[in-house]
Design a protein around this motif. Structure first.
Motif, PDB file in Angstrom:
ATOM      1  N   ASP A   1       0.805  -1.224   0.000  1.00  7.80           N
ATOM      2  CA  ASP A   1       0.000   0.000   0.000  1.00  7.80           C
ATOM      3  C   ASP A   1       0.838   1.273   0.000  1.00  7.80           C
ATOM      4  OD1 ASP A   1      -2.315  -1.541   0.091  1.00  7.80           O
ATOM      5  OD2 ASP A   1      -2.308  -1.619   2.287  1.00  7.80           O
ATOM      6  N   LYS A   2       2.120   1.147   0.345  1.00  7.15           N
ATOM      7  CA  LYS A   2       2.973   2.328   0.457  1.00  7.15           C
ATOM      8  C   LYS A   2       4.226   2.157  -0.398  1.00  7.15           C
ATOM      9  CE  LYS A   2       1.564   3.244   5.259  1.00  7.15           C
ATOM     10  NZ  LYS A   2       2.046   3.359   6.663  1.00  7.15           N
ATOM     11  N   PRO A   3       4.777   3.268  -0.909  1.00  8.34           N
ATOM     12  CA  PRO A   3       6.044   3.169  -1.645  1.00  8.34           C
ATOM     13  C   PRO A   3       7.144   2.624  -0.737  1.00  8.34           C
ATOM     14  CG  PRO A   3       5.021   5.321  -1.948  1.00  8.34           C
ATOM     15  CD  PRO A   3       4.266   4.638  -0.845  1.00  8.34           C
ATOM     16  N   ARG A   4       8.102   1.947  -1.336  1.00  3.32           N
ATOM     17  CA  ARG A   4       9.208   1.367  -0.576  1.00  3.32           C
ATOM     18  C   ARG A   4      10.535   1.847  -1.163  1.00  3.32           C
ATOM     19  NH1 ARG A   4       9.609  -3.089   2.647  1.00  3.32           N
ATOM     20  NH2 ARG A   4       7.484  -3.689   2.060  1.00  3.32           N
ATOM     21  N   LYS A   5      11.380   2.412  -0.319  1.00  2.00           N
ATOM     22  CA  LYS A   5      12.706   2.829  -0.756  1.00  2.00           C
ATOM     23  C   LYS A   5      13.665   1.659  -0.595  1.00  2.00           C
ATOM     24  CE  LYS A   5      14.025   7.033  -0.253  1.00  2.00           C
ATOM     25  NZ  LYS A   5      14.441   8.361   0.274  1.00  2.00           N
ATOM     26  N   VAL A   6      14.397   1.347  -1.647  1.00  2.00           N
ATOM     27  CA  VAL A   6      15.329   0.223  -1.621  1.00  2.00           C
ATOM     28  C   VAL A   6      16.671   0.669  -2.176  1.00  2.00           C
ATOM     29  CG1 VAL A   6      13.526  -1.527  -1.846  1.00  2.00           C
ATOM     30  CG2 VAL A   6      14.598  -0.597  -3.904  1.00  2.00           C
ATOM     31  N   MET A   7      17.720  -0.055  -1.763  1.00  2.00           N
ATOM     32  CA  MET A   7      19.073   0.164  -2.282  1.00  2.00           C
ATOM     33  C   MET A   7      19.475  -1.097  -3.040  1.00  2.00           C
ATOM     34  SD  MET A   7      20.770   2.020   1.055  1.00  2.00           S
ATOM     35  CE  MET A   7      22.307   2.387   0.198  1.00  2.00           C
ATOM     36  N   ILE A   8      19.763  -0.940  -4.330  1.00  2.00           N
ATOM     37  CA  ILE A   8      20.035  -2.071  -5.211  1.00  2.00           C
ATOM     38  C   ILE A   8      21.500  -2.062  -5.630  1.00  2.00           C
ATOM     39  CG2 ILE A   8      19.358  -3.264  -7.326  1.00  2.00           C
ATOM     40  CD1 ILE A   8      17.084  -2.929  -5.422  1.00  2.00           C
ATOM     41  N   PRO A   9      22.278  -3.097  -5.271  1.00  2.00           N
ATOM     42  CA  PRO A   9      23.632  -3.211  -5.830  1.00  2.00           C
ATOM     43  C   PRO A   9      23.536  -3.493  -7.329  1.00  2.00           C
ATOM     44  CG  PRO A   9      23.336  -4.631  -3.909  1.00  2.00           C
ATOM     45  CD  PRO A   9      21.988  -4.177  -4.320  1.00  2.00           C
ATOM     46  N   VAL A  10      24.250  -2.717  -8.132  1.00  2.00           N
ATOM     47  CA  VAL A  10      24.175  -2.893  -9.581  1.00  2.00           C
ATOM     48  C   VAL A  10      25.513  -3.248 -10.199  1.00  2.00           C
ATOM     49  CG1 VAL A  10      22.139  -1.430  -9.850  1.00  2.00           C
ATOM     50  CG2 VAL A  10      24.429  -0.402  -9.951  1.00  2.00           C
ATOM     51  N   GLY A  11      26.630  -3.072  -9.422  1.00  2.00           N
ATOM     52  CA  GLY A  11      27.948  -3.430  -9.938  1.00  2.00           C
ATOM     53  C   GLY A  11      28.399  -2.552 -11.082  1.00  2.00           C
ATOM     54  N   ALA A  12      27.927  -1.320 -11.142  1.00  2.00           N
ATOM     55  CA  ALA A  12      28.308  -0.395 -12.205  1.00  2.00           C
ATOM     56  C   ALA A  12      28.322   1.013 -11.640  1.00  2.00           C
ATOM     57  CB  ALA A  12      27.332  -0.492 -13.374  1.00  2.00           C
ATOM     58  N   GLU A  13      29.038   1.919 -12.332  1.00  2.00           N
ATOM     59  CA  GLU A  13      29.106   3.303 -11.867  1.00  2.00           C
ATOM     60  C   GLU A  13      27.800   4.046 -12.134  1.00  2.00           C
ATOM     61  OE1 GLU A  13      32.485   5.128 -13.638  1.00  2.00           O
ATOM     62  OE2 GLU A  13      33.939   3.910 -12.540  1.00  2.00           O
ATOM     63  N   SER A  14      27.091   3.632 -13.174  1.00  2.00           N
ATOM     64  CA  SER A  14      25.795   4.242 -13.474  1.00  2.00           C
ATOM     65  C   SER A  14      24.953   3.234 -14.248  1.00  2.00           C
ATOM     66  CB  SER A  14      25.947   5.531 -14.290  1.00  2.00           C
ATOM     67  OG  SER A  14      26.477   5.243 -15.569  1.00  2.00           O
ATOM     68  N   VAL A  15      23.659   3.431 -14.198  1.00  2.00           N
ATOM     69  CA  VAL A  15      22.721   2.563 -14.920  1.00  2.00           C
ATOM     70  C   VAL A  15      21.660   3.445 -15.570  1.00  2.00           C
ATOM     71  CG1 VAL A  15      23.046   0.529 -13.466  1.00  2.00           C
ATOM     72  CG2 VAL A  15      21.354   2.262 -12.803  1.00  2.00           C
ATOM     73  N   VAL A  16      20.809   2.823 -16.358  1.00  2.00           N
ATOM     74  CA  VAL A  16      19.675   3.538 -16.954  1.00  2.00           C
ATOM     75  C   VAL A  16      18.393   2.971 -16.345  1.00  2.00           C
ATOM     76  CG1 VAL A  16      18.434   4.103 -19.058  1.00  2.00           C
ATOM     77  CG2 VAL A  16      20.924   3.926 -19.102  1.00  2.00           C
ATOM     78  N   VAL A  17      17.622   3.837 -15.710  1.00  2.00           N
ATOM     79  CA  VAL A  17      16.369   3.429 -15.080  1.00  2.00           C
ATOM     80  C   VAL A  17      15.216   3.865 -15.975  1.00  2.00           C
ATOM     81  CG1 VAL A  17      14.886   3.661 -13.064  1.00  2.00           C
ATOM     82  CG2 VAL A  17      17.373   3.596 -12.783  1.00  2.00           C
ATOM     83  N   HIS A  18      14.368   2.907 -16.337  1.00  2.00           N
ATOM     84  CA  HIS A  18      13.193   3.188 -17.158  1.00  2.00           C
ATOM     85  C   HIS A  18      11.940   3.091 -16.293  1.00  2.00           C
ATOM     86  CE1 HIS A  18      15.361   2.504 -21.064  1.00  2.00           C
ATOM     87  NE2 HIS A  18      16.127   1.777 -20.267  1.00  2.00           N
ATOM     88  N   ASP A  19      11.038   4.078 -16.427  1.00  2.00           N
ATOM     89  CA  ASP A  19       9.741   3.918 -15.761  1.00  2.00           C
ATOM     90  C   ASP A  19       8.906   2.919 -16.548  1.00  2.00           C
ATOM     91  OD1 ASP A  19       8.539   5.240 -17.912  1.00  2.00           O
ATOM     92  OD2 ASP A  19       8.355   7.149 -16.876  1.00  2.00           O
ATOM     93  N   TRP A  20       7.706   2.630 -16.073  1.00  2.00           N
ATOM     94  CA  TRP A  20       6.948   1.542 -16.691  1.00  2.00           C
ATOM     95  C   TRP A  20       6.439   1.870 -18.081  1.00  2.00           C
ATOM     96  CZ3 TRP A  20       1.272   0.084 -15.659  1.00  2.00           C
ATOM     97  CH2 TRP A  20       0.472   1.217 -15.538  1.00  2.00           C
ATOM     98  N   MET A  21       6.511   3.147 -18.473  1.00  2.00           N
ATOM     99  CA  MET A  21       6.156   3.529 -19.832  1.00  2.00           C
ATOM    100  C   MET A  21       7.373   3.580 -20.754  1.00  2.00           C
ATOM    101  SD  MET A  21       2.888   3.873 -20.045  1.00  2.00           S
ATOM    102  CE  MET A  21       1.476   3.924 -18.937  1.00  2.00           C
ATOM    103  N   GLY A  22       8.569   3.351 -20.171  1.00  2.00           N
ATOM    104  CA  GLY A  22       9.779   3.274 -20.982  1.00  2.00           C
ATOM    105  C   GLY A  22      10.656   4.495 -20.952  1.00  2.00           C
ATOM    106  N   ASN A  23      10.243   5.565 -20.277  1.00  2.00           N
ATOM    107  CA  ASN A  23      11.070   6.771 -20.211  1.00  2.00           C
ATOM    108  C   ASN A  23      12.352   6.486 -19.451  1.00  2.00           C
ATOM    109  OD1 ASN A  23       9.207   8.865 -21.438  1.00  2.00           O
ATOM    110  ND2 ASN A  23       7.877   8.014 -19.854  1.00  2.00           N
ATOM    111  N   ALA A  24      13.480   6.821 -20.072  1.00  2.00           N
ATOM    112  CA  ALA A  24      14.794   6.451 -19.536  1.00  2.00           C
ATOM    113  C   ALA A  24      15.450   7.622 -18.811  1.00  2.00           C
ATOM    114  CB  ALA A  24      15.694   5.970 -20.666  1.00  2.00           C
TER     115      ALA A  24
END
Length: 930
Positions: free
Chosen positions: A665-688
Motif C-alpha cells: 500500500d505504500k512506496p518502498r525505498k530500496v538500495m540495489i547493488p548494480v555493480g556499475a558506476e551508473s545505470v539507466v532506469v526506465h519507468d513503466w512507460m519506458g522513459n529512460a
C-alpha cells in the motif's frame, strides 16, 4: 313559406371559418396526460413519494409557458440525481402516439437533463439501438416545444407508458417542465427538434491514436448544434495515467452559419506513455461516449520507435496477444512488440463441420503461399489450436464448449485430420524452428468438457502420433487449463490417465486473482513447474495462451488493471514460461464479458475487429516492457527487497535488465547493488533516465508500477557462475523455530583473495546484521547464518539478503525470504453433524511445527449474529486430526455460503486468525455427474 331573417352582425365567411375551427378542435384527440400543465400542483406525478421523498423541485407560478404554472426541477442543496415521472394510460396501442412538452433550462450541465420513456413490458424506448434517451438537454435555453414520436410498433400491446424527466445533477442548474401532452398522432405532428449540441474529438492518427516518440500529435475538436454566432469556450485538460496534469488550454468556440465549429491544437508528446484528453464546453457539454470509451475524454499513447525492435526466433520470443485485430494489425503489433498470435484457421470444426474428409489439404496447399520473412514486414508467430470438435465426431453426452470424447468414427477422422493439418502448417510456415500445435482449448469440467481423463488422453495420443509422423518439427502442446492450486491435482490425474508421453509442451490459461503476488501466483507457477518435472522427468516447455482481466468498461479500474497485468506478465517470463499470449487487443461485448481490451473499440455496432480503436494505459506499458525484455530469459527472482517487494533479473548474453516493483500500500525505498558506476532506469512507460550508482548502489522508490534497470553487472545478476549464491532461498517456518541460511561463496577467475560477507534480515525478526571475513580457496565455501524466528512473529513474509564485497566493489548479491506460518494449519473446514443436525463445523487441523501442539480453536460466522463457539485440540508431532465445533442452534439455510472466522490459540500463547468460506450441506458434491 314564412322566411325568418337572423341578423347577427357577423359576416357569413367568418361564421364558416369559426365552424371549421370548432370542428377541427373537436376532432383533435384528447390529451392522455392529466395535469400536464400543473394546474393541480404535482398531483398525479411520481417522485418516489412512497419512500417519503419530497418533489425534486417546486411549482413555479411566475415562469411558465401555458396556463398558470410550470414545474421547476432543481434543488440547490441536493447531491446526485432524481426523476419526476408521469404514467400515461394508452387506450389504443395500435395507434401511433406523440409526446409534446415545453421545456426550459438554466445552467444545467450538458446531458444532465434528459427524458426516458418506459414502455410497459417492453423496456425503454430506443433500447434496441442503445439510445434510451428520448431527449437530452443542457446549458441555458429559453422555452422550447419538444416532441417524441411513439410508433405503434414500439408500443406493441402495451397499455401504459411512463415518462421519466431526469435531472442527474439536481443541485446544479434548473429544468422547467410545462404543458405536457400525450395523444395519438403522426410523426409530422412532432416539432422539428433543435439539433442537439455535440462535442467530439480525435487525434491526427484517428484509427489507433498510437504515436511513435518524436511524431507530432494534433487534436481536432468539433462542435455541432450551435446557433450561428453562438460563443462558448472549450477548456482542454491533458493528464497522464495518474490524472496528473500535463497541459491545459482553452479554445474559443463560435458557431458558423451551419451551427458548426472545428478547432485544432498541438498536444504534448515529448514523453513515452499514456495521455487522456479531458474536454468540456463552457455550457457543460462533454466529449460524447464512443463505443466502449466513456464520455468526457479521448486518449492517445506515445510508444518507442519500433525501428529499435529486433526479431528473435520463435524459441526466444515471449510477447503475444489475442485479437480482434482490424486493418491496423501490423501497425499495432509493431508498435506494441506483439509477436505471438493465435491461428484458428486449422480448427477441426471449421474445416470439417459436417463430416469426415471435407478438408482437402492438397487444394489448400496449392492456394497457400509459404510465409517467409524478408525483413519488409512485421513478423508474427502462429499458434494453432486443432481440436475444436465437430459435433458429428464426438459423444454428445461428453461434449461441452469445444471438447468432447471421440466416437470410433471420430478417432479415425481425427487421425486423418491431424495429418492433413500438419501438412498444411508445414507448407505455410517452412522457416519456423518448431511447429507448436495446441490440441485442446479449455477442457475444464464441467463447462468445458464432460468426458473422462482417459478419453481426453486418447485425443492427445492420436494427435501426437499423427503430427509427429508428418511433421518432424512438431511440438504437441496442452492441455490448456489453469495454473492455480487446484489445477495441480487435476494435472496429476491427467498424468495418471497417461497423457505425459503425448505432451511435448504444457499450455495454460494463467488467469489469476488480484493482487496476484499476495494471492500466491508465483508459488502456483513454481508448483506447477515442479509437478510437470516430476511427472515428465524433464523440464517441460511452458506456454501461456490466454491471460487477461476485465475493467467492465469502468475507466477508474484501468490503471490498477494495467499494473496488475504487466506484473503478471513479468512473473510469467520470470518463472520460465517461453511465451505468454495476452487477452485481448480491443474491447468487445459478449454477454457479461466487456472491458478486456488493451484498446477501446470506437466503432459502435462493430463487435469484432473495429477499424477505429483508442489506447488504454496498459497499451504503452506493454510497448515499453516488450522493447526492454523481448529476447531475454529469466536469470532468477529478486524476492528479498522487502515484504511486498518483488522483481526479476532478465538476461540476454551480457545484457541484464532488472524489473522491480512493490505491491504493498505504500512506496518502498530500496538500495540495489548494480555493480556499475551508473545505470539507466526506465519507468513503466519506458522513459529512460541515466542514474549514477555511488559505490555501485542505486537507491530507488518502488511502487505498484514496475521499473526497469538496464546496464547492471552480469557478474552480479546474470545466470552464469557467481561469487555468491544461496543454497536455498525460500523457507517456511513456524514462530519459535530456527532457519539455517546457507551462503555459498566461490572465487571467480581474476577475483580477490579475500572479501567480506554481510548478512541482514528483516528488522521485525530482531536478527542483528552479521559479517564474516572470507578467504577464498580453490573450492566453494558454505557459510551458515542462524535465524531464530521469535515466538510471537505474525504470519507473513520476512526477507533476508547478503552482500559479498571487496573493499568498495560488489562481488555478489543474493537473498531470499522466510514465510512464517501458524504452528497449526487449518487444512479444511467442512459441515459436521452434531446431535443429528447439521449445526457444527469440522476443522481438519495439522501440526506444522513437528513437535506437537495443543490449544483451542474458536469459530465465528461473519454476518450471523450470536454464532460463536470453540473447541479444544491436542495434536501429536506431525499429526492431522479432525476437531468438531458445535455451533448450537443455527437458523441458517444449509446452502448458504458464509465467511468463517477462525482463531487458533496454542497453549504457549500463540494466536493466529484466518477467514475461510463454508456451508452446511452434509452431502458431498460429485466431481462429475453420476
Amino acid at each position: 313559406m314564412r322566411r325568418t331573417t337572423v341578423r347577427t352582425g357577423v359576416p357569413v365567411a367568418a361564421l364558416f371559418a369559426a365552424f371549421l375551427a370548432t370542428a377541427a378542435i373537436a376532432a383533435e384527440p384528447a390529451n392522455l396526460a392529466g395535469n400536464g400543465g400543473f394546474e393541480d400542483g404535482v398531483s398525479g406525478w411520481l417522485y418516489q413519494q412512497w419512500e417519503g421523498k419530497q418533489p425534486p423541485g417546486e411549482i413555479d407560478a411566475k415562469d411558465f409557458k401555458e396556463g398558470k404554472a410550470s414545474f421547476r426541477m432543481g434543488v440547490a442543496s441536493a447531491s446526485g440525481g432524481r426523476y419526476f415521472a408521469k404514467e400515461i394510460k394508452i387506450e389504443d396501442p395500435s395507434q401511433d402516439h406523440v409526446v409534446l412538452v415545453w421545456l426550459k433550462t438554466k445552467d444545467v450541465p450538458y446531458g444532465a437533463a434528459h427524458l426516458q420513456i418506459g414502455i410497459e413490458g417492453r423496456g425503454w424506448l430506443g433500447s434496441a439501438t442503445g439510445q434510451t434517451d428520448a431527449l437530452v438537454l443542457g446549458g441555458t435555453t429559453d422555452w422550447k416545444l419538444y416532441g417524441v414520436f411513439l410508433p405503434a410498433g414500439a408500443l406493441g400491446k402495451a397499455k401504459k407508458v411512463t415518462l421519466f424527466f431526469r435531472h442527474d445533477q439536481l443541485g446544479k442548474g434548473t429544468l422547467w417542465i410545462d404543458d405536457l401532452v400525450v395523444r395519438p398522432g403522426k410523426e409530422s405532428d412532432v416539432p422539428t427538434a433543435p439539433k442537439p449540441l455535440s462535442l467530439s474529438g480525435d487525434t491526427s492518427r484517428p484509427d489507433t491514436s498510437t504515436f511513435v516518440l518524436g511524431e507530432k500529435v494534433q487534436l481536432t475538436f468539433q462542435v455541432g448544434g450551435l446557433e450561428e454566432g453562438q460563443k462558448l469556450t472549450l477548456p482542454v485538460r491533458i493528464v497522464d495515467e495518474h490524472e496528473k496534469e500535463i497541459a491545459t488550454t482553452s479554445l474559443p468556440v463560435v458557431g458558423d452559419a451551419k451551427g458548426h465549429w472545428t478547432g485544432t491544437m498541438d498536444a504534448p508528446c515529448e514523453k513515452l506513455g499514456f495521455y487522456r484528453v479531458r474536454a468540456e464546453l463552457s455550457n457543460g457539454a462533454r466529449i460524447e461516449s464512443l463505443g466502449s470509451r466513456a464520455a468526457g475524454y479521448l486518449t492517445y499513447a506515445v510508444v518507442p520507435d519500433p525501428a529499435g525492435r529486433k526479431l528473435y526466433s520463435e524459441k526466444e520470443t515471449f510477447f503475444g496477444m489475442q485479437g480482434g485485430f482490424g486493418s491496423w494489425k501490423d501497425d499495432i503489433c509493431r508498435k506494441l512488440g506483439i509477436r505471438w498470435v493465435l491461428d484458428d484457421s486449422l480448427q477441426w470444426k471449421r474445416r470439417e463441420p459436417k463430416k469426415a474428409g471435407e478438408f482437402d489439404a492438397d487444394k489448400e496447399i496449392d492456394k497457400l503461399v509459404p510465409i517467409r520473412s524478408d525483413g519488409s514486414k512485421w513478423v508474427t508467430y502462429p499458434l494453432p489450436t486443432l481440436f475444436g470438435a465437430p459435433a458429428w465426431a464426438v459423444d454428445p453426452k461428453t461434449f461441452a464448449y469445444m471438447t468432447g470424447a471421440l466416437t470410433e468414427e471420430g478417432e479415425k477422422a481425427w487421425d486423418a485430420y491431424c495429418r492433413k493439418a500438419a501438412r498444411v502448417f508445414c507448407h505455410r510456415y517452412p522457416d519456423l524452428e518448431q511447429h507448436i500445435y495446441q490440441i485442446t482449448w479449455e477442457p475444464i469440467r464441467p463447462w468445458g468438457y464432460r468426458g473422462t481423463d482417459k478419453q481426453l488422453v486418447r485425443i492427445y495420443e492420436i494427435a501426437h502420433k499423427a503430427l509427429h509422423d508428418v511433421d518432424p518439427k512438431a511440438v504437441v502442446a496442452g492441455p490448456c487449463r489453469g495454473i492455480k492450486e487446484d489445477d495441480v491435482p487435476s494435472m496429476r490425474e491427467l498424468a495418471q490417465a497417461g497423457i505425459m508421453p503425448y505432451l511435448d509442451a504444457f499450455t495454460a490459461h494463467p488467469y489469476y486473482p488480484m493482487p496476484s503476488e499476495k494471492e500466491g501466483m508465483v508459488a502456483c507457477l513454481r508448483n506447477m513447474k515442479r509437478t510437470l518435472r516430476e511427472l515428465s522427468g524433464k523440464d517441460l516447455p511452458m506456454y501461456g495462451t490466454e491471460q487477461g482481466h476485465s475493467t467492465d468498461e469502468d475507466p477508474s479500474r484501468e490503471l490498477n488493471l494495467a499494473r496488475e497485468l504487466m506484473r503478471q506478465n513479468l512473473m510469467m517470463l520470470g518463472e520460465g514460461f517461453r511465451f505468454n499470449i495476452l487477452f485481448y487487443i480491443v474491447d468487445y461485448r459478449l454477454g457479461p464479458q466487456r472491458g478486456y481490451g488493451y484498446y477501446y473499440a470506437l466503432l459502435p455496432g462493430v463487435p469484432w475487429a473495429p477499424g477505429k480503436i483508442g489506447p488504454k494505459p496498459i497499451a504503452p506499458a506493454l510497448a515499453a516492457q516488450s522493447l526492454l525484455l523481448e529476447g531475454h530469459k529469466s536469470a532468477g527472482a529478486i524476492e528479498w527487497l522487502g515484504e511486498t517487494a518483488w522483481g526479476y533479473a532478465y538476461q540476454r548474453g551480457d545484457d541484464v535488465v532488472l524489473a522491480l516493483w512493490d505491491y504493498g500500500d505504500k512506496p518502498r525505498k530500496v538500495m540495489i547493488p548494480v555493480g556499475a558506476e551508473s545505470v539507466v532506469v526506465h519507468d513503466w512507460m519506458g522513459n529512460a533516465k541515466a542514474t549514477p550508482a555511488p559505490s555501485g548502489v542505486v537507491t530507488l522508490e518502488l511502487g505498484p508500477e514496475p521499473v526497469y534497470i538496464a546496464g547492471v553487472s552480469n557478474a552480479l545478476w546474470g545466470d552464469g557462475d557467481k561469487a555468491l549464491r544461496v543454497a536455498e532461498g525460500s523457507f517456511v517456518s513456524c514462530p519459535g523455530q530456527r532457519v539455517m541460511v546457507k551462503a555459498v561463496v566461490s572465487r571467480l577467475k581474476g577475483g580477490p583473495d579475500k572479501a567480506e560477507l554481510r548478512f541482514e534480515a528483516d528488522p521485525r525478526l530482531g536478527v542483528k546484521p552479521q559479517t564474516r571475513a572470507i578467504t577464498f580457496g580453490s573450492t566453494e565455501q558454505v557459510c551458515t547464518f542462524e535465524v531464530d524466528i521469535p515466538g510471537n512473529t505474525e504470519p507473513g513474509r520476512y526477507t533476508f539478503h547478503m552482500l559479498l564485497r571487496d573493499g568498495g566493489r560488489d562481488l555478489g548479491v543474493a537473498g531470499g525470504a522466510v514465510e512464517t506460518v501458524s504452528p497449526v494449519q487449518i487444512v479444511d473446514i467442512l459441515p459436521a453433524e452434531v446431535g443429528g443436525q447439521a449445526r457444527g463445523l469440522a476443522l481438519l487441523l495439522k501440526d506444522r511445527r513437528g513437535n506437537g501442539v495443543s490449544g483451542t480453536v474458536g469459530v465465528e460466522l461473519e454476518g450471523v449474529a450470536g454464532v460463536k463457539a470453540s473447541a479444544e485440540f491436542r495434536l501429536a508431532a506431525g499429526e492431522t486430526s479432525r476437531v468438531v465445533v458445535d455451533l448450537g442452534k443455527l437458523d441458517l439455510s444449509p446452502a448458504r455460503i458464509v465467511d468463517v472466522l477462525t482463531a487458533v490459540r496454542t497453549a504457549d500463547g500463540y494466536v493466529a486468525t484466518e477467514k475461510a468460506r463454508a456451508n452446511f450441506l452434509l452431502a458431498t458434491r460429485c466431481r462429475t455427474a453420476p
